[in-house]
Enzyme design. Structure first.
Site, PDB file in Angstrom:
ATOM      1  N   SER A 187     123.257  68.086  92.188  1.00 55.62           N
ATOM      2  CA  SER A 187     122.936  66.698  91.869  1.00 55.62           C
ATOM      3  C   SER A 187     123.188  66.316  90.416  1.00 55.62           C
ATOM      4  O   SER A 187     123.341  65.137  90.119  1.00 55.62           O
ATOM      5  CB  SER A 187     121.480  66.407  92.239  1.00 55.62           C
ATOM      6  OG  SER A 187     120.607  67.297  91.586  1.00 55.62           O
ATOM      7  N   HIS A 215     123.344  64.842  98.484  1.00 57.90           N
ATOM      8  CA  HIS A 215     124.457  64.140  97.822  1.00 57.90           C
ATOM      9  C   HIS A 215     125.786  64.333  98.548  1.00 57.90           C
ATOM     10  O   HIS A 215     126.826  63.889  98.055  1.00 57.90           O
ATOM     11  CB  HIS A 215     124.574  64.588  96.363  1.00 57.90           C
ATOM     12  CG  HIS A 215     123.511  63.983  95.506  1.00 57.90           C
ATOM     13  ND1 HIS A 215     123.551  62.672  95.080  1.00 57.90           N
ATOM     14  CD2 HIS A 215     122.347  64.499  95.032  1.00 57.90           C
ATOM     15  CE1 HIS A 215     122.475  62.409  94.362  1.00 57.90           C
ATOM     16  NE2 HIS A 215     121.717  63.499  94.317  1.00 57.90           N
ATOM     17  N   LYS A 246     120.136  57.713 100.023  1.00 59.78           N
ATOM     18  CA  LYS A 246     121.228  57.543  99.053  1.00 59.78           C
ATOM     19  C   LYS A 246     122.382  56.815  99.748  1.00 59.78           C
ATOM     20  O   LYS A 246     122.339  55.594  99.858  1.00 59.78           O
ATOM     21  CB  LYS A 246     121.625  58.894  98.483  1.00 59.78           C
ATOM     22  CG  LYS A 246     120.448  59.605  97.788  1.00 59.78           C
ATOM     23  CD  LYS A 246     120.860  60.934  97.210  1.00 59.78           C
ATOM     24  CE  LYS A 246     119.684  61.810  96.836  1.00 59.78           C
ATOM     25  NZ  LYS A 246     118.852  61.330  95.748  1.00 59.78           N
TER      26      LYS A 246
HETATM   27  N1  PMP Z   1     117.666  66.920  97.541  1.00 57.24           N
HETATM   28  C1  PMP Z   1     118.513  66.619  96.541  1.00 57.24           C
HETATM   29  C2  PMP Z   1     119.612  67.591  96.216  1.00 57.24           C
HETATM   30  C3  PMP Z   1     118.383  65.403  95.848  1.00 57.24           C
HETATM   31  O1  PMP Z   1     119.224  65.088  94.865  1.00 57.24           O
HETATM   32  C4  PMP Z   1     117.353  64.516  96.225  1.00 57.24           C
HETATM   33  C5  PMP Z   1     117.151  63.167  95.544  1.00 57.24           C
HETATM   34  N2  PMP Z   1     117.197  63.140  94.188  1.00 57.24           N
HETATM   35  C6  PMP Z   1     116.493  64.881  97.256  1.00 57.24           C
HETATM   36  C7  PMP Z   1     116.681  66.084  97.906  1.00 57.24           C
HETATM   37  C8  PMP Z   1     115.378  63.996  97.680  1.00 57.24           C
HETATM   38  O2  PMP Z   1     115.847  62.962  98.500  1.00 57.24           O
HETATM   39  P1  PMP Z   1     114.997  61.622  98.654  1.00 57.24           P
HETATM   40  O3  PMP Z   1     115.375  60.754  97.510  1.00 57.24           O
HETATM   41  O4  PMP Z   1     115.435  61.086  99.978  1.00 57.24           O
HETATM   42  O5  PMP Z   1     113.573  62.008  98.633  1.00 57.24           O
END
Ligand code: PMP
Length: 402
Positions: A187, A215, A246
């Site tokens: 990320s 992502h 996302k």
């Molecule tokens: N896993 C990863 C790799 C992320 O980047 C994120 C969000 N930043 C999440 C899980 C969490 O997802 P959500 O925003 O739907 O809670």
């Protein structure tokens, strides 16, 4: 008010401020598009995960409005207590087809999908082997499990270091189950996990793989079905996590896998068991988002066109994008204060792009994280580049990693 608590809170906040770690979100006064109104001014938005522009897509928004008419605004209860609405079921069936798996279970966020699933599938004779750059929600999920997982005990491998992973796997044969867990797309760096190698090693050492495709959902693979699809590893990854927050433009997370995995998580996934279901309009909007993703190739094509163009524009102007392979495009600045100053100057130049610094990334590897999307026009990207060049020149810094 308890003075012990209130004083502790103030002191800790002061410490964050001293360490330049204190966060104040800017106020977004428009939909999360390519160009937004923020803190009273119009800016190009290079910090949204709205990859495909679905967060404000007319068909998706209309589906939510229609669902409010039909279902009202709340689900009323936890699904196994209040009854699970047919629209939630429909979303899970659609997602299972989309992912080419037996079954999908939706959680209210990607974060809770990780913290619900990981501890539920592990017992105290098990081990979790993690990439060192895994997302915070994976780390928290792993910490909730009774399995062995600690870096200090040797269960975290260097980022994408397959030799290190093999070494750990070969020494972990005494455990009852071995889980290898990785982000599909990392990320903060935008690079892709070497999933074929990870799966091959897991198969060799009788481990199972969980991939967090937050992502990669909507970004990689057939119609955006994620890294398992991108690498054609169908049937070889036991647990896939996707986010609905996302690229899919709404909110939520899901676990995709076997029917028996879903069955187990319905019974043992604590955020599923103890937290109220999504409003039905969320499920309806997500079904509409899937319709768009499966029938209209344009948003994904535009996302990738913009991604390629943005990376080329940056490279042609001497910026380093740190090996990113996906829309997540870090722009290297190095020193923490430099990236933080650049972020403020970029905003003054009409570009919102967040600085990411230690401890989120390694010390001295501070960057501005940019996210091109299907919602950006050519003019948006040109304006953003002009601002980056101007700020870099004003700061008079070289931005190649030292
Ligand atoms: N896993 C990863 C790799 C992320 O980047 C994120 C969000 N930043 C999440 C899980 C969490 O997802 P959500 O925003 O739907 O809670």
């Amino acid at each position: 008010m308890n003075p012990g608590l209130q004083n502790w809170l103030s002191d800790e906040i002061d410490k964050l401020k001293e360490q330049h770690l204190y966060k104040v979100p800017r106020i977004l006064e428009s939909p999360a598009g390519g160009r937004v109104r923020m803190d009273g001014r119009e800016v190009v938005n290079m910090s949204s995960n709205n990859y495909l522009g679905l967060a404000n897509h007319p068909k998706v928004a209309q589906a939510a409005r229609d669902a409010v008419e039909k279902w009202g605004v709340g689900a009323g209860a936890v699904r196994w207590i209040g009854g699970t609405m047919s629209i939630h079921q429909e979303l899970e069936d659609r997602l299972a087809k989309f992912k080419s798996v037996e079954a999908v279970l939706v959680f209210t966020s990607g974060f809770t999908a990780n913290s619900g699933c990981i501890p539920a599938v592990l017992a105290d004779q098990d081990v979790v082997i993690s990439d060192e750059l895994n997302h915070a929600s994976i780390i928290d999920g792993v910490r909730l499990s009774p399995a062995k997982y600690k870096k200090s005990e040797g269960f975290v491998y260097g980022h994408k270091d397959m030799g290190h992973l093999e070494d750990i796997l070969s020494k972990a044969q005494g455990f009852s189950k071995r889980m290898v867990i990785t982000d599909g797309v990392f990320s903060m760096d935008g690079d892709i996990a070497p999933l074929p190698e990870i799966v091959a090693l897991a198969e060799k050492y009788d481990a199972f793989v969980m991939v967090d495709d937050a992502h990669a959902s909507g970004v990689l693979g057939r119609n955006g079905a994620g890294t398992t699809s991108h690498f054609d590893l169908y049937g070889r990854v036991d647990i896939q996590l996707g986010t609905l927050s996302k690229a899919l433009g709404v909110v939520g997370g899901y676990i995709a896998g076997s029917a028996v995995l879903k069955d187990w998580l319905i019974n043992r996934g604590r955020p599923y068991l103890f937290s109220t279901a999504h409003p039905p309009m969320v499920a309806a909007a997500l079904i509409a988002a899937l319709d768009v993703m499966e029938n209209d190739p344009e948003p994904m094509r535009k996302l990738w066109d913009n991604t390629r163009r943005w990376k080329e524009m940056l490279a042609a102007n001497g910026f380093d994008t740190m090996g990113s392979e996906t829309p997540i495009t870090p722009v290297y600045f190095g020193r923490e204060e430099l990236a933080q100053t650049a972020e403020k100057m970029l905003f003054e130049e009409g570009v919102y792009a967040l600085a990411i610094a230690f401890p989120t990334v390694a010390r001295g590897k501070a960057r501005i994280r940019t996210m091109p999307s299907a919602d950006h026009t050519e003019e948006d990207l040109n304006d953003a580049l002009k601002a980056f060049v101007k700020v870099r020149d004003r700061l008079a810094v070289g931005v190649a990693p030292g």
